[in-house]
Structure formats: C-alpha cells, structure tokens
Design an enzyme around this catalytic site. Sequence first.
Site, PDB file in Angstrom:
ATOM      1  N   GLY A   1       0.567  -0.937  -0.111  1.00 27.07           N
ATOM      2  CA  GLY A   1       0.349  -0.139  -0.257  1.00 27.07           C
ATOM      3  C   GLY A   1       0.442   1.268   0.344  1.00 27.07           C
ATOM      4  O   GLY A   1      -0.019   2.644   0.173  1.00 27.07           O
ATOM      5  N   GLN A   2       1.277   1.414  -0.173  1.00 28.43           N
ATOM      6  CA  GLN A   2       3.173   2.221   0.291  1.00 28.43           C
ATOM      7  C   GLN A   2       2.783   3.336  -0.978  1.00 28.43           C
ATOM      8  O   GLN A   2       2.429   2.745  -2.538  1.00 28.43           O
ATOM      9  CB  GLN A   2       4.798   1.665  -0.267  1.00 28.43           C
ATOM     10  CG  GLN A   2       5.303   2.691   0.549  1.00 28.43           C
ATOM     11  CD  GLN A   2       6.573   2.176  -0.097  1.00 28.43           C
ATOM     12  OE1 GLN A   2       6.906   1.074  -1.446  1.00 28.43           O
ATOM     13  NE2 GLN A   2       7.690   3.321  -0.311  1.00 28.43           N
ATOM     14  N   ARG A   3       3.453   4.747  -0.849  1.00 29.93           N
ATOM     15  CA  ARG A   3       2.802   5.811  -2.101  1.00 29.93           C
ATOM     16  C   ARG A   3       3.435   5.178  -3.434  1.00 29.93           C
ATOM     17  O   ARG A   3       2.348   4.987  -4.648  1.00 29.93           O
ATOM     18  CB  ARG A   3       2.825   6.526  -1.859  1.00 29.93           C
ATOM     19  CG  ARG A   3       2.528   8.074  -2.456  1.00 29.93           C
ATOM     20  CD  ARG A   3       2.979   8.920  -2.222  1.00 29.93           C
ATOM     21  NE  ARG A   3       2.172   9.641  -1.173  1.00 29.93           N
ATOM     22  CZ  ARG A   3       1.617  10.278  -0.546  1.00 29.93           C
ATOM     23  NH1 ARG A   3       0.881  10.604  -2.112  1.00 29.93           N
ATOM     24  NH2 ARG A   3       0.635  10.461   0.235  1.00 29.93           N
TER      25      ARG A   3
ATOM     26  N   ILE B   1       4.464   2.501  -4.336  1.00 33.64           N
ATOM     27  CA  ILE B   1       4.076   1.307  -4.820  1.00 33.64           C
ATOM     28  C   ILE B   1       2.262   1.506  -5.261  1.00 33.64           C
ATOM     29  O   ILE B   1       2.088   0.522  -6.326  1.00 33.64           O
ATOM     30  CB  ILE B   1       3.711  -0.152  -3.447  1.00 33.64           C
ATOM     31  CG1 ILE B   1       5.142  -0.421  -3.745  1.00 33.64           C
ATOM     32  CG2 ILE B   1       2.692  -1.577  -3.783  1.00 33.64           C
ATOM     33  CD1 ILE B   1       5.866  -1.439  -2.346  1.00 33.64           C
ATOM     34  N   ARG B   2       1.492   2.062  -5.364  1.00 37.11           N
ATOM     35  CA  ARG B   2       0.647   2.418  -5.468  1.00 37.11           C
ATOM     36  C   ARG B   2       0.846   2.571  -7.250  1.00 37.11           C
ATOM     37  O   ARG B   2      -0.659   2.326  -7.514  1.00 37.11           O
ATOM     38  CB  ARG B   2      -0.116   3.401  -5.191  1.00 37.11           C
ATOM     39  CG  ARG B   2      -1.104   3.404  -3.704  1.00 37.11           C
ATOM     40  CD  ARG B   2      -1.452   4.946  -2.678  1.00 37.11           C
ATOM     41  NE  ARG B   2      -1.197   4.212  -1.236  1.00 37.11           N
ATOM     42  CZ  ARG B   2      -1.303   5.395  -1.410  1.00 37.11           C
ATOM     43  NH1 ARG B   2      -1.518   6.799  -2.021  1.00 37.11           N
ATOM     44  NH2 ARG B   2      -0.005   5.517   0.087  1.00 37.11           N
TER      45      ARG B   2
END
Lengths: 300, 190
Positions: free
Chosen positions: B73-75, B77-78
């Site tokens: 969910g890391q920015r 990775i989004r």
Amino acid sequence: MPLFFPLYFWRLYKWLLRLLTRKCELLRICEGTADLASRTFAVARSLKNSKHKELQSIAWVTPAGQDVIDPDDALNLIIKTKKISTEKHPNFVSSIKPCLLPIIALSALKGDIEKMKFESYLSENDEHEQQLTKLWSLLVPQTELKARFGTHWGTIGFQGKDPATDFRGMGMLGLYCLVYFAEMHSGKARQVLGFSQHPTKGYPLAITSINITQIVYSLLLNSHLDYYLYLKSRGNVPTINDFMEAHCYVMYSFNQFWLDSNPENIMAFSRVRDRYLSELKRRLEERPLTIELSLEDGSS
Amino acid sequence: MPNLFDFLRKLRGIKSREIRLLLLGLDNAGKTTLMKDIASEKDASTETTPTLGFNVKSVKTQGFKLNLWDIGGQRKIRTYWRNYFDNTDVLIFVVDSTDKRRFEEAKLVLTELLDDDKLSGVPVLVYANKQDLVHAATASDVANSLDLVSIENRSWRIQGCSALTGKGVEDGMSWVCREVKEKDKQLAKK
C-alpha cells in the site's frame, strides 16, 4: 539420517535402534559424534524431540525472564531422566557436557530475541524515539532530521510519514537490527542505502531491512541457524551480536542478489526474496558449512 | 462440511470457479494480515511486515477457488496497482479504522480506483479493519468518511472486521461469494 520423518516414525526408529544397540539416542550421539558442533546440534535435536517435557525445555526457547537452567543441573536431569549409567558409559559426561552450555545459551538467546520482537515501537517511549533519530543520523549524517513526522522518512525507505507503523510485526527488533547495521557497518550500510535509492531498480531500505529481520528471525526460531551458531561459538555462548551480524550479512548479500537479478521494479520483490531465501537455506544445510553470516572481518 | 463438498467436486471432475480478489488500501491498513486470516494461517498477526511488491495466495472455499492478490500500500507501489486490475472479480479495500487522520487519503485513493475503466462495475467490499482496538471508528463512520453512499453503478458493502481476531472477516467473504454467484447467474441468463 532420516531427518524429515514425522515424529512418530522417528520415535519408532529410535526405539528399534535402542533395542538393537541397548543405548538411548543421547548415548549413541555422544559416543558416535566426534565433532563438537555436530554433536551439540544432534544433542539439541534429541532433547527437543524428547517425550520428557523437562528435557524439551532445555533446548527449546527459554522465554525472557524465565530462569535459565544451570548446565550441571541439566546434565544431572538428563542422566536421571534417561537412566544413564555413568559407570557403564564413562565417556558420556565428558562428551555431552561441552554441548550443554551452548544449547542452553541459544535457547535463552531465542527467548531474548523473541521479547524484542514483541516489544512494540511506542512513540511515547523516549528510548524508542532516540533509537529512531539515531538511525537517521547514522544513515544520513549530512542531513539534519527536521521533523519527527514527514515524507523525508521515505529517503531511508520507510513507507509513510511516521516510521512507527512499519515496525508492527517485528517490533523493536526491527529497529535494533537497522541501527546495528548502520552503526557497526556504516560504510556498507550507506553503500546499500545508495543502491536502494536507484529510481527504478531501487527498493525501500528500511522496510526491506524489517522484512529481512523477519527472515533471520524465523530462520533462528525454526532452528535453521542452530548448527551455524554452535559452530561459530565453538562451545561458547551464541550472543545477540551473532544475530545482528546475520541480519547485516543478509542485508548486504540480498542487496547484491537483488542487483544481480536485474529486477524490472519493486513488484519483483517477493519472487527475488523467495529465490534468495531458498538459496540461503540450501547453504545453511551444507556440510561442511562454509557460509559466514557476518560482515565482521575488518573490511567494513 | 466444506471439505467433503470440495472432495466430491474433485471426484466428479468439477473445477472450482476461480475468483480473482484484489486487496488494496493504504499502507498499514492490514491487507496482509487480512489475507493470512482468510487463508487461515496460524501466525496471522504476529509476524506481518510491510509488503514489498505483492503476495498471492489461493484458498478453496464454498466451492470457489479464491485467488487473493495482496499488493503493497505504500505510495510508491500504488503506481503499479493498475497492472493487477485485469479480470478482477471483487475489489477488497481495507481501511485502518483507528487512523482517522488518513481517512481523507483513503477516500481519495478509493475514488481513484473506482474511476478506473479497468475496474468499472467491479463490486467493492470495504473492510473497516482493526475493530478490536478501542479507538477504532465504527464501520458506519468509516462508510461516511469514505462517502461510500455516492458509489454508483456497482454493488458495494461496508464490513467491520478485525483481521487480528478474525471477527467479521467471514461475513465479508460470504458477501463476496454471493456477489460472484449472482453475477454468474446474470451472465448465464444473457
């Protein structure tokens, strides 16, 4: 050695051997294994699989805070429980005695490390906060830490504005491992940080380290590191530093493995990690063991 | 006896219908722990670390084979989320009900997901996770904060749960299976 038998087959096999040799497993190990690390490993495994709870507890995890058994008491307990005649087997005591200290120390070490894992990171705890700021100053000494919260934590590989949530599953153990790496091997740590910041092939350093702490932790708790630690400690006691060094080694060698795999982007992470892990497990099972889970050799 | 049921199906050579489920949400929402809970893994909560990239797991339940895709969910990775949208049967959006400061961010992320063509019409289940913690917002508070009532052209559901204790997780999954069955029925009619 039929290592992967289910326990009941293992017990049946031991019972048959006992009938044939008229010796219990511990006696057979102690009379037949000259090499200390192998003997210690075999004694520990035998104790863990024992049907006697008291013997099991010598070699399993000793929870932090619980009394650690004295090696001499452990020896007497084994002799009494297994009804071993030291007159008939005069070499048994001298053979098993040097195994017991490392076994007991490793069980205690596992308990201590487990405790750190279960110690949650708390923003209210000054010591925890100090460790976190220390990590920053070790990794990026050129930049002053301006605020406790903010996107700047992303530069060393935390996910969001507050690193606290990233420690979840590994607790303070995850932070201690990071700090140890950054402090004891600062050159290599900053080198790895540099690679990790690559725009496409990079990976978030801090949360990768927390993942690697989890890997090393479960290798430890599942006894994959036992033989290595017995070999390394040479009859002495394995310590927390051995664990921290193992984490540093895996960080460093995983970084190399990641770069060599030439991943397209971060989405390849679990695939690369799984391949790395099975290779690491394979190497840990090699005999003679050649892997050195440490960056300590003066080259850092 | 779901196991016997699965066994009989296997015996008769009936392949389970595969369902592709996408677990998304902000970092620290509890996606990985939730996935472990659905897959009934023992150590569900104790060892979860931040997800780098993604995890996949398959689970058989109620005659279905659930393929769970848990994506970090890391920015950063989004930006890769979109690569996993194709053929998604149900979107599962996970929210940390205790992190009220980030409800607005969660709402923006969810809105963006629902606006994506690749996910048009895909039912969405929102798990208001971490209900075991005292300061957690209720499921209906989460629904309000994320403005779920404004969702159009797809079915949605809010479900309070605790991935840690498992409470509420199964209710949500039953809804997922019902949705898929319903959709298959409608397709068969056409």
